[in-house]
Design an enzyme around this catalytic site. Structure first.
Site, PDB file in Angstrom:
ATOM      1  CG  LEU A 176     -98.206 -93.630  -4.665  1.00 53.89           C
ATOM      2  CD1 LEU A 176     -99.430 -94.717  -4.413  1.00 53.89           C
ATOM      3  CD2 LEU A 176     -98.418 -92.177  -4.022  1.00 53.89           C
TER       4      LEU A 176
ATOM      5  CE1 TYR B 121     -86.868 -92.685   3.045  1.00 55.16           C
ATOM      6  CE2 TYR B 121     -87.613 -91.603   5.364  1.00 55.16           C
ATOM      7  CZ  TYR B 121     -87.973 -92.240   4.071  1.00 55.16           C
ATOM      8  OH  TYR B 121     -89.277 -92.436   3.688  1.00 55.16           O
TER       9      TYR B 121
ATOM     10  N   PRO C  40    -141.244-122.653  21.846  1.00 52.83           N
ATOM     11  CG  PRO C  40    -141.714-123.772  19.914  1.00 52.83           C
ATOM     12  CD  PRO C  40    -140.663-123.556  21.021  1.00 52.83           C
TER      13      PRO C  40
END
Length: 376
Positions: A54, A103, A282
């Site tokens: 890689l 490249y 409640p």
């Protein structure tokens, strides 16, 4: 199996190594990176049963470094492998290998060296000309425009889009890693002209991608999430979130409170509705309304109570006891007036999902007591 990974600390290498560590815990991983010694590389190459190559150079200070990093190092690695077990090798090249620039030329030269190794040794060689790769742990201003855009936008910095009509082809890192594992098992996906391929590939115009990434920041402010049914959107959003500054993970939800308790919208899920949390004091009853089309699901997380239903113009009341001791998902169908009463002595916390986000211009909510004796 003994596996050699070059570029092990890079974007792809980190993701691959982490997956291999958990998916194949009995394998030995030789992680080679730029600071590894020649002796470490030699030892790893002599032991390797499979190689993920890689490593590469794509933004050097000297133009000569392209060939040094992408061909010369590859050739050296192959010579070491040939002196060892002659293992299969997977190489991540680039679609730019088709271009006539330094490249591209260096990547093509590396590919040719790998093919020659395969011909000499008979070892399988899997060459992938990857398009733009993106995902978590990528580097801004290095790996891809996606990484750069996500980094900048998550920090309120500007991004530059020179030509919004440029068509991008993208590969997500998890898909790349999944393909690497298939190749490791001898099931690489065949592409064209002797190359292998990572699927799926995603295409999007640069301007469209920039607009989508820009929208993610505002979505977080609104507690929205994008449509996760679109694979590319889901992957881009995951990537965007991975770039958030560590001090900006949280958003404060808006809570509506009164003497009965509170109601807080937690998340809006595009076409999949919204999730909210309701706190009832409640012995308080909330609701007393019905919907034509909207439907919901209630889950009491703590406390105890009862959810009641009645069809308009009917007298029968249906009741479901609920508590945080045994989680029940209670559907709230359209066409039933309903309420939820806290029958305990502590706050009752209820997680609520509705199939659509609340729209004050179309609330689809109609007041009607569940108790028919209270109906006017």
């Amino acid at each position: 199996m003994q596996i050699l990974i070059t570029g092990a600390r890079g974007f792809m290498g980190r993701n691959l190594c982490d997956t291999l560590k958990h998916a194949r815990p009995d394998d030995t991983l030789y992680r080679i990176d730029v600071d590894s010694t020649g002796e470490e590389l030699k030892t790893a190459a002599s032991q390797a049963d499979f190689v993920f190559h890689l490593a590469g150079v794509n933004r050097p200070e000297r133009v000569e470094a392209f060939m040094e990093g992408n061909h010369d190092f590859t050739q050296h690695l192959l010579e070491l492998l040939e002196s060892g077990k002659k293992p299969p090798i997977l190489v991540t090249s680039s679609i730019q290998a088709a271009l006539d620039n330094p490249y591209g030329e260096s990547k093509r030269a590396g590919e040719a060296a790998v093919r020659a190794y395969a011909e000499r040794t008979g070892a399988p060689a899997y060459i992938y000309r990857l398009p733009n790769a993106f995902g978590k742990w990528s580097r801004p201003n290095y790996n891809s425009a996606v990484a750069t855009f996500c980094f900048n936008l998550s920090r309120g910095l500007p991004i530059t889009v020179n030509d919004p009509s440029v068509k991008l082809t993208l590969c997500y890192i998890d898909d790349i890693v999944a393909e690497c594992l298939r190749a490791l098992e001898g099931n690489a996906t065949a592409g064209e002209e002797g190359f292998c391929k990572v699927l799926p590939e995603h295409t999007i115009l640069l301007g469209e991608m920039a607009d989508l990434l820009r929208s993610f920041g505002a979505m977080r402010d609104r507690l929205d999430v994008p449509d996760q049914s679109d694979p590319l959107t889901a992957k881009l959003y995951a990537t965007y979130l991975s770039f958030l500054p560590q001090e900006d993970f949280a958003r404060t939800a808006v809570t509506h409170s009164d003497a009965r308790g509170s109601f807080t919208e937690l998340i809006h899920m595009a076409g999949h509705g919204q999730v909210s949390v309701n706190i009832s004091k409640p012995h308080i009853t909330k609701g007393e309304h019905w919907h034509h089309t909207k439907h919901e699901k209630f889950i009491v997380l703590s406390g105890e109570g009862v959810i009641r239903f009645r069809k308009p113009e009917e007298k029968t009341v249906i009741s479901y006891r609920v508590s945080g001791d045994v989680f029940k998902v209670v559907d709230i169908p359209p066409g039933y007036t309903h309420n939820i009463e806290n029958t305990g002595d502590t706050d009752m916390v209820t997680l609520m999902w509705a199939n659509e986000c609340f729209d004050p211009n179309r609330p689809d909510t109609f007041r009607l007591p569940v108790d028919p004796a209270k109906e006017e």
